[in-house]
Design a protein around this motif. Structure first.
Motif, PDB file in Angstrom:
ATOM      1  N   LEU A  89       0.844  -1.185   0.000  1.00 59.12           N
ATOM      2  CA  LEU A  89       0.000   0.000   0.000  1.00 59.12           C
ATOM      3  C   LEU A  89       0.886   1.244   0.000  1.00 59.12           C
ATOM      4  CD1 LEU A  89      -2.815  -0.994   2.538  1.00 59.12           C
ATOM      5  CD2 LEU A  89      -2.707  -1.366   0.065  1.00 59.12           C
ATOM      6  N   GLY A  90       0.551   2.176  -0.879  1.00 55.30           N
ATOM      7  CA  GLY A  90       1.353   3.384  -1.026  1.00 55.30           C
ATOM      8  C   GLY A  90       2.355   3.325  -2.161  1.00 55.30           C
ATOM      9  N   ASP A  91       2.654   2.120  -2.687  1.00 58.12           N
ATOM     10  CA  ASP A  91       3.535   2.016  -3.852  1.00 58.12           C
ATOM     11  C   ASP A  91       2.911   2.723  -5.051  1.00 58.12           C
ATOM     12  OD1 ASP A  91       5.432   0.563  -2.481  1.00 58.12           O
ATOM     13  OD2 ASP A  91       4.928  -1.368  -3.388  1.00 58.12           O
ATOM     14  N   ILE A 142       4.560   9.013   1.203  1.00 52.98           N
ATOM     15  CA  ILE A 142       3.979   8.732   2.514  1.00 52.98           C
ATOM     16  C   ILE A 142       3.695   7.243   2.638  1.00 52.98           C
ATOM     17  CG2 ILE A 142       2.024   9.200   4.060  1.00 52.98           C
ATOM     18  CD1 ILE A 142       1.635  11.840   2.585  1.00 52.98           C
ATOM     19  N   SER A 143       3.888   6.710   3.843  1.00 53.78           N
ATOM     20  CA  SER A 143       3.471   5.339   4.150  1.00 53.78           C
ATOM     21  C   SER A 143       2.884   5.328   5.547  1.00 53.78           C
ATOM     22  CB  SER A 143       4.658   4.369   4.066  1.00 53.78           C
ATOM     23  OG  SER A 143       4.243   3.058   4.366  1.00 53.78           O
ATOM     24  N   LEU A 144       1.890   4.464   5.760  1.00 59.84           N
ATOM     25  CA  LEU A 144       1.235   4.398   7.071  1.00 59.84           C
ATOM     26  C   LEU A 144       1.575   3.135   7.849  1.00 59.84           C
ATOM     27  CD1 LEU A 144      -2.411   5.568   6.162  1.00 59.84           C
ATOM     28  CD2 LEU A 144      -0.561   6.934   7.154  1.00 59.84           C
ATOM     29  N   ASP A 151       7.752   2.150  -3.180  1.00 61.14           N
ATOM     30  CA  ASP A 151       8.481   1.917  -4.415  1.00 61.14           C
ATOM     31  C   ASP A 151       7.730   2.491  -5.613  1.00 61.14           C
ATOM     32  OD1 ASP A 151      10.628   0.495  -3.273  1.00 61.14           O
ATOM     33  OD2 ASP A 151       9.451  -1.356  -3.244  1.00 61.14           O
ATOM     34  N   ILE A 152       8.475   2.718  -6.699  1.00 58.44           N
ATOM     35  CA  ILE A 152       7.900   3.054  -8.004  1.00 58.44           C
ATOM     36  C   ILE A 152       8.131   1.843  -8.894  1.00 58.44           C
ATOM     37  CG2 ILE A 152       7.958   4.619  -9.972  1.00 58.44           C
ATOM     38  CD1 ILE A 152       9.306   6.678  -8.041  1.00 58.44           C
ATOM     39  N   ALA A 230      -2.115   6.926  -1.185  1.00 57.21           N
ATOM     40  CA  ALA A 230      -1.850   6.474  -2.548  1.00 57.21           C
ATOM     41  C   ALA A 230      -1.997   7.615  -3.548  1.00 57.21           C
ATOM     42  CB  ALA A 230      -2.793   5.327  -2.903  1.00 57.21           C
ATOM     43  N   ALA A 231      -3.026   8.453  -3.368  1.00 53.78           N
ATOM     44  CA  ALA A 231      -3.236   9.577  -4.276  1.00 53.78           C
ATOM     45  C   ALA A 231      -2.090  10.583  -4.169  1.00 53.78           C
ATOM     46  CB  ALA A 231      -4.571  10.257  -3.964  1.00 53.78           C
ATOM     47  N   HIS A 232      -1.634  10.853  -2.950  1.00 57.54           N
ATOM     48  CA  HIS A 232      -0.506  11.772  -2.757  1.00 57.54           C
ATOM     49  C   HIS A 232       0.739  11.274  -3.464  1.00 57.54           C
ATOM     50  CE1 HIS A 232       2.418  14.350  -0.567  1.00 57.54           C
ATOM     51  NE2 HIS A 232       3.160  13.256  -0.588  1.00 57.54           N
ATOM     52  N   ASN A 233       1.076  10.000  -3.282  1.00 50.50           N
ATOM     53  CA  ASN A 233       2.297   9.462  -3.873  1.00 50.50           C
ATOM     54  C   ASN A 233       2.222   9.451  -5.403  1.00 50.50           C
ATOM     55  OD1 ASN A 233       3.157   9.109  -1.264  1.00 50.50           O
ATOM     56  ND2 ASN A 233       2.926   6.884  -1.249  1.00 50.50           N
TER      57      ASN A 233
END
Length: 300
Positions: A89-91, A142-144, A151-152, A230-233
C-alpha cells in the motif's frame, strides 16, 4: 502543457495541492479545468479535470482535452487496487500496458476474451524509468504501515468497469487466467488510452498509487486513509514526470482560437510555444479562484 485527469475527489485534491497560479477554465460544454503550474523548478503547465469513475467518461474528457488544449501528453493520476501480493500500500505503479479486459464473446461454451490493449510509448517509458531511478525526492512519499519508502514500479494495468474487491470472484479469476501479467486494476485508463490513440497517438500515461489489494479488505483500507496516501504518492511522481514529458506546442497544431465559443466565460489566454503568456483577455474575467472540496467518502 500536460492534461491530468482524475476520477475521485481525493485524487483531484492531491494533484491540485501540487500546482499553483491556478485559474479556472470552462469548456463550452461545461467541463471545468484548473489550469496552473507545478510547484517544482520545471513549472510545467497543467490542465486538471475531474472525470468521475469509468472508462467512458475518461475517454470523453480526454477527447475534449485534446481538442481544447493540444497537450504534449495525457495523464490519468489516482489510486488502484493491487493484483500482486508483493505490491505494498502506497507504492506507485506506472502502467506499461493498459488492458481493456471486459471485451469478449459469451456463448454456450463459455466466455472467450477479446481484449484491447495499449502499450506505453517507448519515450514515456524511458523517461519515467530514468526519473524513478534518479529521483531525490522519494522521501516525500507517505506510508502508514512502517514498510518504509514506497516503491515506483512498472507493469501492465487492467482497466474495466467494475470495482473489484474480491480475490475469489469471477472477475478475479478472469484476470488471473487471461491477464496474468497485470499488476493492478482500475476503471479509467482504457478510455484514456483509446482517446490518445484516436488523436494521432497523443501519448497517454497512467500513474496509480496502490490503495488496496482488491481482496475484500478495501473498505478497511479506505477508512484507514490509504486512498489519501496512494493519491498523494501518485501525484508526486506524476507531476515530476510531467516536467520530463512536456514540450512546446507543435506550430502545425495550434491551440484553439481564444475568440471562439469554446471558452465560455472562462479566462482565455494565448500561450506561445515556450509557454509564455502573451496576454489577450476575452470575455469576462472572474479572476483566480480556489475551491476546496471536503471529504465525501468516495469508495471504488
Amino acid at each position: 502543457m500536460i492534461v491530468v485527469l482524475t476520477a475521485l475527489e481525493v485524487e483531484h485534491r492531491a494533484v491540485l495541492d501540487r500546482i499553483d497560479d491556478v485559474e479556472g477554465h470552462e469548456h463550452r460544454s461545461g467541463t471545468h479545468f484548473d489550469i496552473g503550474r507545478t510547484k517544482d523548478e520545471a513549472r510545467t503547465e497543467i490542465a486538471l479535470a475531474f472525470s468521475g469513475m469509468g472508462n467512458l467518461p475518461a475517454a470523453t474528457l480526454a477527447e475534449r482535452s485534446v481538442n481544447e488544449f493540444r497537450p504534449s501528453a495525457l495523464m490519468f493520476v489516482g489510486v488502484a487496487g493491487a493484483l500482486r501480493p508483493w505490491l505494498h500500500l502506497g507504492d506507485v505503479v506506472v502502467a506499461t500496458r493498459i488492458y481493456a479486459y471486459h471485451g469478449g464473446r459469451s456463448d454456450d461454451t463459455g466466455f472467450r476474451s477479446r481484449p484491447r490493449s495499449w502499450d506505453l510509448t517507448h519515450t514515456c517509458d524511458q523517461r519515467a524509468r530514468v526519473l524513478a531511478r534518479t529521483a531525490r525526492w522519494r522521501h516525500e512519499f507517505i506510508s502508514l504501515d512502517g514498510h518504509g519508502e514506497p516503491d515506483i514500479l512498472f507493469g501492465p494495468v487492467a482497466a474495466g468497469d467494475v470495482v473489484l474487491d474480491s480475490a475469489a470472484s469471477p472477475t478475479a479469476a478472469l484476470l488471473r487466467d487471461r491477464y496474468n501479467d497485470a499488476v493492478a486494476i482500475e476503471m479509467e485508463s482504457a478510455g484514456l488510452a483509446s482517446a490518445g490513440h484516436l488523436n494521432d497517438s497523443v501519448p497517454t500515461i497512467t500513474v496509480r498509487g496502490i490503495s488496496d489489494h482488491a481482496d475484500g479488505e478495501k473498505e478497511r483500507g479506505d477508512s484507514a486513509g490509504w486512498q489519501q496516501v496512494a493519491a498523494h504518492n501518485a501525484a508526486r511522481f506524476a507531476l515530476a514526470l510531467a516536467g520530463e514529458l512536456d514540450s512546446p506546442r507543435d506550430p502545425a497544431r495550434p491551440a484553439p482560437d481564444p475568440d471562439g465559443p469554446r471558452h465560455g466565460t472562462g479566462t482565455a489566454v494565448n500561450r506561445a510555444g515556450d509557454h509564455t503568456t502573451i496576454g489577450q483577455q476575452n470575455g469576462v474575467n472572474y479572476g483566480v479562484f480556489t475551491m476546496h472540496v471536503g471529504q465525501v467518502g468516495e469508495h471504488r
